[in-house]
Design a protein around this motif. Structure first.
Motif, PDB file in Angstrom:
ATOM      1  N   ARG A  49       0.842  -1.200   0.000  1.00 11.92           N
ATOM      2  CA  ARG A  49       0.000   0.000   0.000  1.00 11.92           C
ATOM      3  C   ARG A  49       0.877   1.250   0.000  1.00 11.92           C
ATOM      4  O   ARG A  49       1.726   1.421   0.885  1.00 11.92           O
ATOM      5  CB  ARG A  49      -0.922   0.016   1.213  1.00 11.92           C
ATOM      6  N   CYS A  50       0.654   2.118  -0.948  1.00 17.30           N
ATOM      7  CA  CYS A  50       1.387   3.383  -0.971  1.00 17.30           C
ATOM      8  C   CYS A  50       1.041   4.167   0.289  1.00 17.30           C
ATOM      9  O   CYS A  50      -0.145   4.285   0.647  1.00 17.30           O
ATOM     10  CB  CYS A  50       0.995   4.189  -2.214  1.00 17.30           C
ATOM     11  N   PRO A  51       2.024   4.729   0.974  1.00 12.33           N
ATOM     12  CA  PRO A  51       1.737   5.443   2.228  1.00 12.33           C
ATOM     13  C   PRO A  51       0.996   6.758   2.012  1.00 12.33           C
ATOM     14  O   PRO A  51       0.611   7.408   2.973  1.00 12.33           O
ATOM     15  CB  PRO A  51       3.130   5.677   2.817  1.00 12.33           C
ATOM     16  N   LEU A  57       1.183  -0.721  -4.751  1.00 13.56           N
ATOM     17  CA  LEU A  57       2.478  -0.502  -5.384  1.00 13.56           C
ATOM     18  C   LEU A  57       2.876  -1.665  -6.276  1.00 13.56           C
ATOM     19  O   LEU A  57       3.798  -1.527  -7.100  1.00 13.56           O
ATOM     20  CB  LEU A  57       3.541  -0.255  -4.320  1.00 13.56           C
ATOM     21  N   SER A  58       2.205  -2.786  -6.160  1.00 14.01           N
ATOM     22  CA  SER A  58       2.447  -3.896  -7.086  1.00 14.01           C
ATOM     23  C   SER A  58       2.100  -3.511  -8.510  1.00 14.01           C
ATOM     24  O   SER A  58       2.541  -4.153  -9.462  1.00 14.01           O
ATOM     25  CB  SER A  58       1.641  -5.128  -6.667  1.00 14.01           C
ATOM     26  N   GLU A  59       1.314  -2.436  -8.673  1.00 16.44           N
ATOM     27  CA  GLU A  59       0.962  -1.910  -9.987  1.00 16.44           C
ATOM     28  C   GLU A  59       1.855  -0.737 -10.378  1.00 16.44           C
ATOM     29  O   GLU A  59       1.614  -0.069 -11.389  1.00 16.44           O
ATOM     30  CB  GLU A  59      -0.496  -1.450  -9.989  1.00 16.44           C
ATOM     31  N   GLY A  60       2.880  -0.473  -9.577  1.00 19.97           N
ATOM     32  CA  GLY A  60       3.752   0.661  -9.837  1.00 19.97           C
ATOM     33  C   GLY A  60       4.805   0.353 -10.874  1.00 19.97           C
ATOM     34  O   GLY A  60       4.901  -0.757 -11.416  1.00 19.97           O
ATOM     35  N   THR A  61       5.651   1.349 -11.164  1.00 21.79           N
ATOM     36  CA  THR A  61       6.716   1.238 -12.159  1.00 21.79           C
ATOM     37  C   THR A  61       8.060   1.250 -11.449  1.00 21.79           C
ATOM     38  O   THR A  61       8.333   2.130 -10.624  1.00 21.79           O
ATOM     39  CB  THR A  61       6.653   2.415 -13.150  1.00 21.79           C
ATOM     40  N   LEU A  62       8.898   0.269 -11.782  1.00 22.20           N
ATOM     41  CA  LEU A  62      10.220   0.148 -11.175  1.00 22.20           C
ATOM     42  C   LEU A  62      11.281   0.453 -12.219  1.00 22.20           C
ATOM     43  O   LEU A  62      11.239  -0.092 -13.332  1.00 22.20           O
ATOM     44  CB  LEU A  62      10.409  -1.271 -10.626  1.00 22.20           C
ATOM     45  N   ASP A  63      12.238   1.326 -11.889  1.00 19.15           N
ATOM     46  CA  ASP A  63      13.294   1.625 -12.863  1.00 19.15           C
ATOM     47  C   ASP A  63      14.584   0.900 -12.495  1.00 19.15           C
ATOM     48  O   ASP A  63      14.656   0.195 -11.477  1.00 19.15           O
ATOM     49  CB  ASP A  63      13.499   3.138 -13.006  1.00 19.15           C
ATOM     50  N   SER A  64      15.604   1.100 -13.319  1.00 19.05           N
ATOM     51  CA  SER A  64      16.857   0.363 -13.141  1.00 19.05           C
ATOM     52  C   SER A  64      17.638   0.809 -11.917  1.00 19.05           C
ATOM     53  O   SER A  64      18.576   0.130 -11.491  1.00 19.05           O
ATOM     54  CB  SER A  64      17.735   0.526 -14.394  1.00 19.05           C
ATOM     55  N   GLU A  65      17.269   1.960 -11.345  1.00 16.19           N
ATOM     56  CA  GLU A  65      17.968   2.464 -10.162  1.00 16.19           C
ATOM     57  C   GLU A  65      17.250   2.070  -8.868  1.00 16.19           C
ATOM     58  O   GLU A  65      17.520   2.633  -7.814  1.00 16.19           O
ATOM     59  CB  GLU A  65      18.071   3.986 -10.225  1.00 16.19           C
ATOM     60  N   LEU A  68      10.861   3.092  -7.197  1.00 17.68           N
ATOM     61  CA  LEU A  68       9.504   2.616  -7.445  1.00 17.68           C
ATOM     62  C   LEU A  68       8.552   3.812  -7.518  1.00 17.68           C
ATOM     63  O   LEU A  68       8.524   4.643  -6.602  1.00 17.68           O
ATOM     64  CB  LEU A  68       9.067   1.666  -6.328  1.00 17.68           C
ATOM     65  N   THR A  69       7.755   3.901  -8.572  1.00 16.40           N
ATOM     66  CA  THR A  69       6.794   4.984  -8.743  1.00 16.40           C
ATOM     67  C   THR A  69       5.385   4.468  -8.562  1.00 16.40           C
ATOM     68  O   THR A  69       4.995   3.469  -9.190  1.00 16.40           O
ATOM     69  CB  THR A  69       6.920   5.618 -10.143  1.00 16.40           C
ATOM     70  N   CYS A  70       4.622   5.122  -7.704  1.00 22.93           N
ATOM     71  CA  CYS A  70       3.194   4.843  -7.595  1.00 22.93           C
ATOM     72  C   CYS A  70       2.520   5.629  -8.711  1.00 22.93           C
ATOM     73  O   CYS A  70       2.555   6.870  -8.723  1.00 22.93           O
ATOM     74  CB  CYS A  70       2.662   5.272  -6.233  1.00 22.93           C
ATOM     75  N   ASN A  71       1.893   4.961  -9.615  1.00 21.95           N
ATOM     76  CA  ASN A  71       1.388   5.617 -10.816  1.00 21.95           C
ATOM     77  C   ASN A  71       0.130   6.441 -10.579  1.00 21.95           C
ATOM     78  O   ASN A  71      -0.271   7.197 -11.467  1.00 21.95           O
ATOM     79  CB  ASN A  71       1.131   4.578 -11.911  1.00 21.95           C
ATOM     80  N   TRP A  72      -0.474   6.343  -9.413  1.00 24.82           N
ATOM     81  CA  TRP A  72      -1.690   7.122  -9.166  1.00 24.82           C
ATOM     82  C   TRP A  72      -1.375   8.611  -8.970  1.00 24.82           C
ATOM     83  O   TRP A  72      -2.067   9.460  -9.511  1.00 24.82           O
ATOM     84  CB  TRP A  72      -2.432   6.564  -7.952  1.00 24.82           C
ATOM     85  N   HIS A  73      -0.320   8.909  -8.200  1.00 29.97           N
ATOM     86  CA  HIS A  73       0.016  10.319  -7.948  1.00 29.97           C
ATOM     87  C   HIS A  73       1.493  10.623  -8.176  1.00 29.97           C
ATOM     88  O   HIS A  73       1.971  11.677  -7.784  1.00 29.97           O
ATOM     89  CB  HIS A  73      -0.378  10.712  -6.513  1.00 29.97           C
TER      90      HIS A  73
END
Length: 531
Positions: A49-51, A57-65, A68-73
């Motif tokens: 759960r995003c705080p 956050l399982s639906e978020g975007t993860l980059d190579s660094e 983790l981005t929560c795509n909702w906000h």
């Protein structure tokens, strides 16, 4: 018994193959929802759960660094440590280990003391930015970690007292009343949270983006007369040094209270605000302890030094003469009818001439007349745009006749030598506010038939008031609680129904929070006259 040590609680989350096939894997451990990520830096685990607002956050975007981005906000987190890259709530991360072909996660919670310290640290960040929703979340996290909401409020005072350039504000005064309401909430944990949240948010507002205003380090032996002389001379450094000297040798609020009360009533100080603040300072210290005593007293003394002295302006210059003649005539009742129609000068003369009467009798009459001013407030003063600056008045101006009266009764009953000043300053309120009243008001529509039910209903409404501006909201709290205190004490006497009707009208009539056109028009007229 929990000794505060950290006990690991490793649980199997999934197999390596399950994680590698999808790159992420959601699992539950009791009430916890945890998501695993296969990253270039290894397996990482965090709350699902995003705080911010709880989106997965399982639906978020993860980059190579490993961000983790929560795509909702678009909130972004460093999965290495849970840091919020936008400065908001941190993300809870969990230790991970690989055992043979399985992924294991330590789902244990850190020791209570550590979680409380972390919650307070995160709360300070939210407080510094005045993030209402985040302050609420961090207060809950502190409570869940075994901390007390009062610890958070005490911390807010420590974080803010040296960011108040001119000392105390309504925020600290309101905090005392909200704390009283939090105690009354009892087992209503939601109500207690609201009370502390409202208090902290107002303090955050008044210290928002302010630099530090130091109090110095000088210390002189505390002497009441020397302290009062420094305040009278508006010598901040001298007054603070005397206060600090007393604090350094173990004196507390009760030792300073006589001098503080004398200093506030030595003038018609800032329309009576500072006497109210003395009362609220004592109550905050009583509830929060000596940890807040020094910061509150430093800020209060600064406020005393910088406060306006309204008795020195032409409007109130009759005050000094009235004080000198107070009680010189034989005892006689205060003419209520005459006082209700009196402006500042006549009101002062009437009260001074009746000064030999019992103080509480005079007080009851003055409280009743100030309640009448509130009941008869003319809404045109809040709504019209064509009046001069001198006629800028609002509900908040006339409520002070009630809140100041409450402080006068409390402090003058403790220190009876102050009654003449307190009563005459109540006369100043009554006389000044006469010009802001509409005698055509119909009081019948605001009568309260059940006082207990009225206070119960209106205090419950405070917990969901819906008012955006802190200064407007806090006046509702302060006025309602001051009126209840006067009603319960019986000090209002036969004017108690008028007091309740006045507060009832104030709470249910419209209040303007901003005056754009009036402000613009008055600014243009003012600058045009500058020459």
């Amino acid at each position: 018994m929990d000794d505060g040590s950290n006990r690991s609680e490793w649980v199997r989350a999934c197999s390596r193959d399950e994680l590698e096939r999808s790159g992420r894997r959601l699992f539950r451990a009791g009430a916890k929802q945890i998501v695993l990520f296969a990253t270039p830096k290894g397996v990482r685990a965090c709350n699902n759960r995003c705080p911010h607002e709880g989106y997965p956050l399982s639906e978020g975007t993860l980059d190579s660094e490993c961000r983790l981005t929560c795509n909702w906000h678009n909130w972004k987190f460093d999965l290495e440590n849970g840091a919020n890259l936008y400065g908001g709530d941190r993300l809870r991360t969990y230790p991970v280990t690989l055992r043979d072909d399985d992924v294991w996660v330590d789902v244990s919670d850190p020791p209570a003391a550590q979680r409380q310290a972390e919650a307070l640290a995160h709360l300070r960040d939210a407080f510094a930015d005045k993030e209402y929703d985040r302050i609420a979340r961090d207060l809950v996290r502190l409570k869940q970690a075994g901390g007390a909401l009062t610890d958070a409020l005490a911390a807010a005072i420590l974080w803010s007292h040296d960011r108040l350039e001119f000392g105390w504000t309504h925020a600290y005064a309101g905090a005392a009343d909200w704390l009283a309401l939090a105690e009354e909430a009892g087992t209503d944990s939601e109500g207690a949270l609201v009370a502390v949240l409202e208090a902290m948010t107002h303090i955050a507002e008044d210290s928002l983006r302010e630099p530090e205003f130091g109090y110095g380090e000088a210390s002189l032996p505390y002497d009441e007369d020397a302290f009062l002389a420094a305040v009278e001379m508006q010598d901040e450094a001298g007054a603070l040094a005397r206060l600090r000297g007393g604090l350094d040798r173990g004196l507390g609020f009760a030792d300073f209270e006589p001098a503080l009360s004398r200093a506030t009533l030595a003038h018609y100080t800032d329309f009576g605000h500072l006497l109210i603040y003395v009362v609220k300072c004592g109550r905050l210290i009583e509830r929060l302890g000596r940890r807040v005593e020094r910061p509150l007293l430093l800020a209060l003394v600064r406020g005393l030094v910088y406060a306006a002295r309204e008795d020195l302006i032409p409007e109130f210059r009759a005050y000094a003469k009235a004080l000198a003649s107070f009680g010189a005539s034989p005892a006689r009742p205060l003419d209520r009818g005459a006082l209700s129609k009196a402006g500042i000068g006549p009101a002062l003369d009437l009260v001074a001439a009746a000064g030999a009467s019992p103080p509480l009798e005079l007080y009851a009459t003055l409280l009743g007349v100030n309640a009448q001013r509130l009941l008869n407030f003319d809404l045109a003063f809040d709504n019209r745009n064509d009046k001069p600056v001198a006629d800028n008045a609002s509900w908040l101006d006339v409520t002070h006749g009630i809140t100041f009266a409450n402080a006068v009764r409390l402090q003058c009953s403790k220190f009876p030598a102050l009654w003449p000043a307190g009563l005459l300053q109540l006369a100043c309120h009554a006389g000044r506010n006469l010009g802001f009243t509409d005698p055509k008001q119909d009081p019948a529509r605001w009568q309260v038939s059940n006082a207990d039910g009225f206070f119960e209903t209106e205090i419950a409404a405070l917990f969901d008031h819906g008012i955006e501006e802190e200064i407007v909201a806090v006046h509702r709290v302060k006025t309602l609680l001051a009126a209840r205190e006067e009603w319960r004490s019986g000090a209002a006497g036969e004017d108690a129904p008028r007091l309740l009707a006045a507060v009832n009208r104030y709470l249910h009539e419209p209040i303007k929070g901003r005056h754009p056109r009036r402000t613009a028009r008055q600014a243009m007229a003012f600058v045009a006259r500058e020459g």
